[in-house]
Design a protein around this motif. Sequence first.
Motif, PDB file in Angstrom:
ATOM      1  N   PRO A 127       0.552  -1.391  -0.239  1.00  0.00           N
ATOM      2  CA  PRO A 127      -0.002   0.065  -0.053  1.00  0.00           C
ATOM      3  C   PRO A 127       1.067   1.441  -0.495  1.00  0.00           C
ATOM      4  O   PRO A 127       1.880   1.458   1.036  1.00  0.00           O
ATOM      5  CB  PRO A 127      -0.210   0.107   1.311  1.00  0.00           C
ATOM      6  N   LYS A 128       0.170   1.903  -1.305  1.00  0.00           N
ATOM      7  CA  LYS A 128       1.387   3.143  -1.252  1.00  0.00           C
ATOM      8  C   LYS A 128       0.950   4.098   0.243  1.00  0.00           C
ATOM      9  O   LYS A 128       1.520   5.069   0.678  1.00  0.00           O
ATOM     10  CB  LYS A 128       1.086   4.254  -2.201  1.00  0.00           C
ATOM     11  N   LYS A 129      -0.005   4.310   0.780  1.00  0.00           N
ATOM     12  CA  LYS A 129      -0.992   4.995   1.516  1.00  0.00           C
ATOM     13  C   LYS A 129       0.366   4.816   3.098  1.00  0.00           C
ATOM     14  O   LYS A 129       0.555   5.526   3.690  1.00  0.00           O
ATOM     15  CB  LYS A 129      -1.795   5.279   2.020  1.00  0.00           C
ATOM     16  N   LEU A 130       0.871   3.786   3.168  1.00  0.00           N
ATOM     17  CA  LEU A 130       1.216   3.228   4.367  1.00  0.00           C
ATOM     18  C   LEU A 130       2.932   3.870   3.861  1.00  0.00           C
ATOM     19  O   LEU A 130       3.619   4.516   5.378  1.00  0.00           O
ATOM     20  CB  LEU A 130       1.881   1.729   4.488  1.00  0.00           C
ATOM     21  N   LYS A 131       3.892   3.940   3.033  1.00  0.00           N
ATOM     22  CA  LYS A 131       4.885   3.981   2.792  1.00  0.00           C
ATOM     23  C   LYS A 131       4.749   5.879   2.721  1.00  0.00           C
ATOM     24  O   LYS A 131       5.911   5.883   3.228  1.00  0.00           O
ATOM     25  CB  LYS A 131       5.282   4.058   1.570  1.00  0.00           C
ATOM     26  N   GLU A 132       3.530   6.522   3.229  1.00  0.00           N
ATOM     27  CA  GLU A 132       3.459   8.143   2.526  1.00  0.00           C
ATOM     28  C   GLU A 132       3.032   8.359   3.609  1.00  0.00           C
ATOM     29  O   GLU A 132       3.780   9.560   5.039  1.00  0.00           O
ATOM     30  CB  GLU A 132       2.483   8.635   2.498  1.00  0.00           C
ATOM     31  N   ASN A 133       2.165   7.739   4.975  1.00  0.00           N
ATOM     32  CA  ASN A 133       2.300   8.268   6.603  1.00  0.00           C
ATOM     33  C   ASN A 133       2.754   7.290   6.698  1.00  0.00           C
ATOM     34  O   ASN A 133       2.445   8.123   8.857  1.00  0.00           O
ATOM     35  CB  ASN A 133       0.587   7.740   6.087  1.00  0.00           C
ATOM     36  N   LEU A 134       3.486   6.490   6.879  1.00  0.00           N
ATOM     37  CA  LEU A 134       4.432   6.156   8.651  1.00  0.00           C
ATOM     38  C   LEU A 134       5.580   6.135   8.292  1.00  0.00           C
ATOM     39  O   LEU A 134       6.179   6.522   6.827  1.00  0.00           O
ATOM     40  CB  LEU A 134       4.101   4.397   8.803  1.00  0.00           C
ATOM     41  N   SER A 135       6.166   6.621   9.070  1.00  0.00           N
ATOM     42  CA  SER A 135       8.020   6.719   9.183  1.00  0.00           C
ATOM     43  C   SER A 135       9.128   5.108   8.897  1.00  0.00           C
ATOM     44  O   SER A 135       7.924   4.150   9.045  1.00  0.00           O
ATOM     45  CB  SER A 135       8.373   7.302  10.554  1.00  0.00           C
ATOM     46  N   ILE A 136      10.454   5.050   8.662  1.00  0.00           N
ATOM     47  CA  ILE A 136      11.245   4.220   8.848  1.00  0.00           C
ATOM     48  C   ILE A 136      10.606   2.980   9.895  1.00  0.00           C
ATOM     49  O   ILE A 136      10.531   2.153   9.515  1.00  0.00           O
ATOM     50  CB  ILE A 136      12.174   4.381   8.644  1.00  0.00           C
ATOM     51  N   ASP A 137      10.670   4.259  10.820  1.00  0.00           N
ATOM     52  CA  ASP A 137      10.319   2.694  12.017  1.00  0.00           C
ATOM     53  C   ASP A 137       9.245   2.473  12.811  1.00  0.00           C
ATOM     54  O   ASP A 137       8.825   1.265  13.260  1.00  0.00           O
ATOM     55  CB  ASP A 137      10.972   3.635  13.371  1.00  0.00           C
ATOM     56  N   GLU A 138       8.325   2.525  11.699  1.00  0.00           N
ATOM     57  CA  GLU A 138       6.640   2.286  11.972  1.00  0.00           C
ATOM     58  C   GLU A 138       6.910   1.736  10.521  1.00  0.00           C
ATOM     59  O   GLU A 138       5.254   0.449  10.635  1.00  0.00           O
ATOM     60  CB  GLU A 138       5.589   3.616  11.600  1.00  0.00           C
ATOM     61  N   LEU A 139       7.123   1.978   9.401  1.00  0.00           N
ATOM     62  CA  LEU A 139       6.986   0.788   8.793  1.00  0.00           C
ATOM     63  C   LEU A 139       6.707  -0.909   8.598  1.00  0.00           C
ATOM     64  O   LEU A 139       7.736  -1.167   9.287  1.00  0.00           O
ATOM     65  CB  LEU A 139       7.847   1.302   6.719  1.00  0.00           C
ATOM     66  N   PRO A 140       5.285  -1.370   8.074  1.00  0.00           N
ATOM     67  CA  PRO A 140       5.955  -2.942   8.414  1.00  0.00           C
ATOM     68  C   PRO A 140       6.815  -3.604   7.569  1.00  0.00           C
ATOM     69  O   PRO A 140       5.963  -2.966   5.992  1.00  0.00           O
ATOM     70  CB  PRO A 140       4.374  -3.436   8.518  1.00  0.00           C
ATOM     71  N   PRO A 141       7.973  -4.083   6.865  1.00  0.00           N
ATOM     72  CA  PRO A 141       8.606  -4.557   5.687  1.00  0.00           C
ATOM     73  C   PRO A 141       7.252  -5.689   5.262  1.00  0.00           C
ATOM     74  O   PRO A 141       8.428  -5.838   4.318  1.00  0.00           O
ATOM     75  CB  PRO A 141      10.157  -5.314   6.677  1.00  0.00           C
ATOM     76  N   MET A 142       6.544  -6.626   5.934  1.00  0.00           N
ATOM     77  CA  MET A 142       6.208  -7.380   5.457  1.00  0.00           C
ATOM     78  C   MET A 142       5.224  -7.421   5.907  1.00  0.00           C
ATOM     79  O   MET A 142       4.558  -7.422   7.203  1.00  0.00           O
ATOM     80  CB  MET A 142       6.896  -8.927   6.080  1.00  0.00           C
ATOM     81  N   LEU A 143       3.987  -7.543   4.698  1.00  0.00           N
ATOM     82  CA  LEU A 143       2.056  -7.176   5.448  1.00  0.00           C
ATOM     83  C   LEU A 143       1.758  -9.166   5.313  1.00  0.00           C
ATOM     84  O   LEU A 143       2.308  -9.923   3.729  1.00  0.00           O
ATOM     85  CB  LEU A 143       1.750  -7.181   4.669  1.00  0.00           C
ATOM     86  N   PHE A 144       0.796 -10.093   5.991  1.00  0.00           N
ATOM     87  CA  PHE A 144       0.991 -11.425   5.800  1.00  0.00           C
ATOM     88  C   PHE A 144      -1.391 -11.230   5.576  1.00  0.00           C
ATOM     89  O   PHE A 144      -1.293 -10.541   5.822  1.00  0.00           O
ATOM     90  CB  PHE A 144       0.218 -11.904   6.809  1.00  0.00           C
ATOM     91  N   CYS A 145      -1.485 -11.816   4.041  1.00  0.00           N
ATOM     92  CA  CYS A 145      -2.815 -11.166   3.606  1.00  0.00           C
ATOM     93  C   CYS A 145      -3.317 -12.753   3.622  1.00  0.00           C
ATOM     94  O   CYS A 145      -3.155 -13.769   2.803  1.00  0.00           O
ATOM     95  CB  CYS A 145      -2.483 -10.562   2.818  1.00  0.00           C
ATOM     96  N   LYS A 146      -4.956 -11.968   3.409  1.00  0.00           N
ATOM     97  CA  LYS A 146      -6.083 -13.735   3.391  1.00  0.00           C
ATOM     98  C   LYS A 146      -6.761 -12.542   2.738  1.00  0.00           C
ATOM     99  O   LYS A 146      -7.850 -11.761   3.658  1.00  0.00           O
ATOM    100  CB  LYS A 146      -6.513 -15.015   4.682  1.00  0.00           C
ATOM    101  N   GLY A 147      -7.350 -13.342   1.565  1.00  0.00           N
ATOM    102  CA  GLY A 147      -8.387 -12.548   1.024  1.00  0.00           C
ATOM    103  C   GLY A 147      -8.065 -12.078  -0.491  1.00  0.00           C
ATOM    104  O   GLY A 147      -6.973 -12.593  -0.972  1.00  0.00           O
ATOM    105  N   ASN A 148      -8.446 -10.681  -1.022  1.00  0.00           N
ATOM    106  CA  ASN A 148      -8.435  -9.960  -2.043  1.00  0.00           C
ATOM    107  C   ASN A 148      -7.737  -8.725  -1.787  1.00  0.00           C
ATOM    108  O   ASN A 148      -7.607  -7.562  -1.291  1.00  0.00           O
ATOM    109  CB  ASN A 148      -9.925  -9.699  -2.441  1.00  0.00           C
ATOM    110  N   THR A 149      -6.138  -9.177  -2.433  1.00  0.00           N
ATOM    111  CA  THR A 149      -5.088  -7.838  -1.994  1.00  0.00           C
ATOM    112  C   THR A 149      -5.424  -7.466  -2.730  1.00  0.00           C
ATOM    113  O   THR A 149      -4.597  -5.698  -2.772  1.00  0.00           O
ATOM    114  CB  THR A 149      -3.741  -8.246  -2.202  1.00  0.00           C
ATOM    115  N   ASP A 150      -6.336  -6.753  -4.200  1.00  0.00           N
ATOM    116  CA  ASP A 150      -6.559  -5.732  -4.712  1.00  0.00           C
ATOM    117  C   ASP A 150      -6.772  -4.521  -4.009  1.00  0.00           C
ATOM    118  O   ASP A 150      -7.205  -3.592  -4.384  1.00  0.00           O
ATOM    119  CB  ASP A 150      -7.810  -5.796  -5.860  1.00  0.00           C
TER     120      ASP A 150
END
Length: 374
Positions: free
Chosen positions: A93-116
């Motif tokens: 998600p682009k918004k996570l990169k825009e709104n979170l600092s480097i110490d808050e940004l999750p390096p990896m997301l774990f998803c189930k369902g529609n990633t769109d």
Amino acid sequence: MNNEATCVLSLIRTNLTKEKINKIINFASENNISISKVLKFDESKIQELFSFSKEDIQEVLKAKDNLGNSSFLLEDITSKGIYLITVLDEEYPKKLKENLSIDELPPMLFCKGNTDLLNEKHISIVGSKNANEISIEFAKNITKKAAKNGQVVVSGYEKTIDKAIIESTINNGGRAIILLSQGILLFQIPNEYYEYYTDGNILILSIYTPNSKWDNNKTIETEKIKFAFGDEIYIADIKHEDEIWNSTVAIKNKTENIFVRQPEDTEDTANLELINKGLKAVNIIGEILEKEKSIEEHIIDILRDRKLKASQIREELKKKGIEISSQKLTHLIKSIPNIETEKDSAGNRYYLKDSPEQSQISYENLPLFREVEK
């Protein structure tokens, strides 16, 4: 990509902070080399590049040693229908990169369902763990708005209000991202949601390794992710002690699209404090409320381009339906910046210092007199 995902997975299984993991990932990306190559650097090279402590360097070496195990774990996770999305992937998600600092940004997301659903327009709805019926009604109204506008609702799933949000989203034909404060394998989607989930209308998302247990720190962290997702953020209610308080204050300077429900006079919430700090007040159906002018603002408007006695100002206030004693009015006038006093034989007259153009002073620093003497 599996190799890079394995490396990220191995890094997040260590005790390294998000900031340090993201520094490693960013270095690899900016220098067009693989993360696995960075992990093969010796201790002195890691120290030279990242200025890590000895303890952190040992964690990097641990990540390198655990690559094989992490590779098997990745295969096991993906075999269970879980998508792993790293901060390097286009789907992130682009918004996570825009709104979170480097110490808050999750390096990896774990998803189930529609990633769109990750990069759609989002409405985040938040409320306290003890949200009242008014707050829940408000949250449901916002889900109707989101469904109508084709926006994806972002919510947790721990609190009563969270469950009401997801249920209302489904009932209104909307789409939702459910943010978990635990590992994704520990969450079981309710049967009544399953058809909706298989139709691609729900995404389950966690930023934690799949078997991570819930704790309160994860709840606080997840609330920040929820705020970062929102193109629009609606606050049903908030308490000082709630985890969402710091999230709200932290994100305030990053977006103007935070809307706070105007509370009833009898409610025990901190909503009004946020509204007084400049966030937009909305009614029960999410419509923006015009901010009522304070007495100070009325006085400033009355004095534009003219000099008046306190008695004349008081008469002008009466025309606006505002009753105030002479004593309190005089005290109030003296407390307002940029109001000057001119003394003559007829008594004091008050005027705005400087020209009208220069007199557009900020009302934010004015004292608030919510109760006035009649």
